[in-house]
Design a protein around this motif. Structure first.
Motif, short mmCIF file in Angstrom:
data_model
loop_
_atom_site.label_atom_id
_atom_site.label_comp_id
_atom_site.label_asym_id
_atom_site.label_seq_id
_atom_site.Cartn_x
_atom_site.Cartn_y
_atom_site.Cartn_z
N LEU A 2 0.83 -1.21 0.00
CA LEU A 2 0.00 0.00 0.00
C LEU A 2 0.87 1.25 0.00
CD1 LEU A 2 -2.84 -1.04 2.46
CD2 LEU A 2 -2.97 -0.82 -0.01
N THR A 3 1.95 1.23 0.78
CA THR A 3 2.85 2.38 0.82
C THR A 3 3.49 2.61 -0.54
OG1 THR A 3 3.30 1.95 3.15
CG2 THR A 3 4.86 3.36 1.97
N VAL A 204 9.81 -0.41 7.54
CA VAL A 204 9.07 0.34 8.55
C VAL A 204 7.86 -0.44 9.05
CG1 VAL A 204 7.74 2.44 8.95
CG2 VAL A 204 9.89 2.56 7.70
N ALA A 205 7.15 -1.08 8.12
CA ALA A 205 5.96 -1.84 8.51
C ALA A 205 6.32 -3.00 9.43
CB ALA A 205 5.22 -2.34 7.27
N LYS A 210 5.87 -5.04 14.72
CA LYS A 210 6.47 -6.08 15.54
C LYS A 210 5.70 -6.29 16.84
CE LYS A 210 10.91 -7.62 17.38
NZ LYS A 210 12.34 -7.28 17.56
N PRO A 211 5.24 -5.20 17.52
CA PRO A 211 4.41 -5.44 18.73
C PRO A 211 3.14 -6.23 18.42
CG PRO A 211 5.18 -3.17 18.68
CD PRO A 211 5.55 -3.77 17.36
N VAL A 212 2.57 -6.04 17.23
CA VAL A 212 1.38 -6.82 16.87
C VAL A 212 1.75 -8.29 16.71
CG1 VAL A 212 -0.43 -7.11 15.15
CG2 VAL A 212 0.34 -4.82 15.76
N ASP A 213 2.93 -8.56 16.12
CA ASP A 213 3.38 -9.95 16.03
C ASP A 213 3.57 -10.55 17.41
OD1 ASP A 213 3.34 -9.74 13.29
OD2 ASP A 213 5.46 -9.20 13.13
#
Length: 485
Positions: A2-3, A204-205, A210-213
């Motif tokens: 998307l970016t 960057v994504a 990473k916290p979501v992972d």
């Protein structure tokens, strides 16, 4: 992705805008140069004071006029070479721009010095009929195919005063080459920009998510092992950090809920074991007496049946209290909150307490007070407070019950509560070590606290204010002293 797509669109729009701006500026500069060219072709003065025609050759087409002009130029060049002289009316060297005069569709003339014909457009002759006679510009080409920018204006032949269309053209091949090179450069920059945006966006994504992972790993771990209470580190204060904090709070709440459930089951099992064991013992005793043929004496049998009845009543109350406290707030029946007379509830509760403590003296100071709440639940809470006072009061002792300005107090003159145990009095199943031999389940005060809290009130239990023996229970309930209208 998307970016990269967003950056690609942005770069494409910027590149197109840049290309159109540069193109407009370059062609505007060409138009400016054309505007500076003469708007007419005056006769050429000779040395004898006469004037020569401004046109060196004419033809029915630009190519014919150009061929005649080239022949004339070659002949003049040969003459000049022979005489080593260049007359004033000789052909002039052509510059960046070239001109030609169009008298009509059959007469196209090139001025002196112009050896490059311009292709005539069908709309060029129409300016002769235009009343405004405005100078216009258009895209065109020379007869050899070279692209050009053409200025179109009306001029007058000074010899015959006949109007004609003067075409002045400047080559724009260099402009087109520059725009083509610019398009290739912008295309390369756009490709590099999209590629770089995709790579940087991915990095960057991955870093941002990473916290979501980590959160996903923890959730999968809990789903796999059912180990609630697991938390993840929280960094920053963005949306991901807030999500992590919310998950940690939820996980901790689930762990606490499971601990309370486990503790409730363990405590309930412990409390149920005593009356069930006593009931089983009495039942076994009565069955054994019948099996052995030695029936119990009537007085003993009557006593056993009375004990069994008391144990059944205690078991029934215990199960009811467990069911009341085990329900979550969402599953608990909604209380019907109406305006009730707290003083009348206190009077009824005192009358029931007198039956449970026939030798006790109740000192009453009850004033009218109306509150919003559930009448049955409030009465049960007041009875539990009075039962607690009756249980710990000495024989022939007194219990003081007062209701003043929404503050209900119940004070006994028993042994009181040690200061190190005050923090546990409203916990479920908690019983003072010194009162384990007394009847009760340790749930009465928990029910009192829950009921008063549901009625927007507060309850406390502590030592008597005058320093004497006994405990003092204080209930604060909002309301008013007269009947609400």
């Amino acid at each position: 992705m998307l970016t990269a797509a967003a950056v690609a669109v942005a770069i494409a729009l910027s590149a197109l805008a840049c290309w159109f701006v540069v193109s407009d500026r370059l062609y505007a500069q060409v138009d400016t140069n054309l505007a500076a060219a003469p708007t007419s072709t005056p006769p050429i003065p000779l040395r004898n004071g006469q004037f020569a025609t401004p046109f060196q050759s004419c033809g029915t087409t630009p190519k014919a006029a150009q061929a005649t002009a080239q022949a004339t130029a070659e002949a003049q060049a040969a003459a000049n070479k022979a005489s080593r002289h260049n007359p004033d009316n000789g052909p002039r060297p052509a510059g960046q721009s070239s001109s030609e005069g169009v008298f009509d569709a059959q007469q196209i003339c090139l001025p002196w010095g112009a050896v490059k014909g311009i292709n005539v457009a069908p709309s060029d002759l129409s300016v002769l009929d235009s009343p405004s006679r405005k100078v216009t510009y258009r895209n065109g080409s020379f007869v050899d195919g070279t692209p050009a920018r053409v200025r179109v204006n009306i001029a007058f032949d000074q010899a015959s005063d006949a109007p004609y269309v003067l075409l002045t053209a400047a080559p724009v091949q260099s402009v087109k080459d520059s725009l083509q090179q610019l398009a290739l450069i912008l295309l390369g920059v756009a490709a590099l920009g999209v590629l770089g945006a995709g790579v940087i966006g991915r990095v960057v994504a991955r870093s941002a998510l990473k916290p979501v992972d980590n959160l996903t790993d923890v959730v999968e771990h809990i789903a796999r092992t059912e180990e609630v209470g697991t938390t993840i580190p929280v960094h920053g204060n963005d949306e991901i950090a807030r999500l992590s904090s919310s998950f940690n709070s939820m996980s901790t709440a689930l762990a606490n809920s499971r601990d309370r459930q486990t503790r409730l089951i363990a405590d309930a099992g412990h409390e149920l074991r005593t009356p069930l064991t006593s009931l089983r013992t009495n039942v076994d005793l009565m069955i054994r007496s019948d099996d052995t043929g030695r029936p119990l004496p009537p007085a003993t049998k009557t006593k056993l049946l009375g004990n069994m009845k008391a144990q059944m009543q205690e078991l029934t109350l215990l199960i009811g209290d467990l069911l009341e406290l085990s329900r979550p707030d969402s599953a608990r029946p909604q209380q019907t909150r109406t305006v009730v007379a707290l003083h009348e509830i206190a009077d009824r509760a005192v009358e029931r307490a007198r039956l449970r403590g026939p030798g006790l003296v109740f000192e009453l100071d009850i004033n009218p007070w109306y509150v919003a709440g559930d009448s049955a639940a409030l009465e049960r809470a007041v009875i539990n407070l009075l039962d607690n006072a009756v249980k710990y009061s000495p024989p022939a002792g007194s219990i003081e019950v007062a209701l003043r300005a929404g503050v209900l107090t119940v004070r006994d003159h028993g042994p009181g509560i040690p200061s190190d145990e005050l923090q546990y009095v409203f916990d479920r199943f908690w019983r003072s070590p010194s009162s384990r031999q007394l009847p009760g389940s340790g749930l009465g005060l928990s029910i009192v606290a829950q009921t008063i809290e549901d009625s927007d009130g507060q309850v406390t239990l502590g030592p008597a204010h005058d320093g004497g023996p006994g405990a003092l229970a204080t209930v604060h309930l909002p309301g008013q002293s007269d009947v609400p209208q």
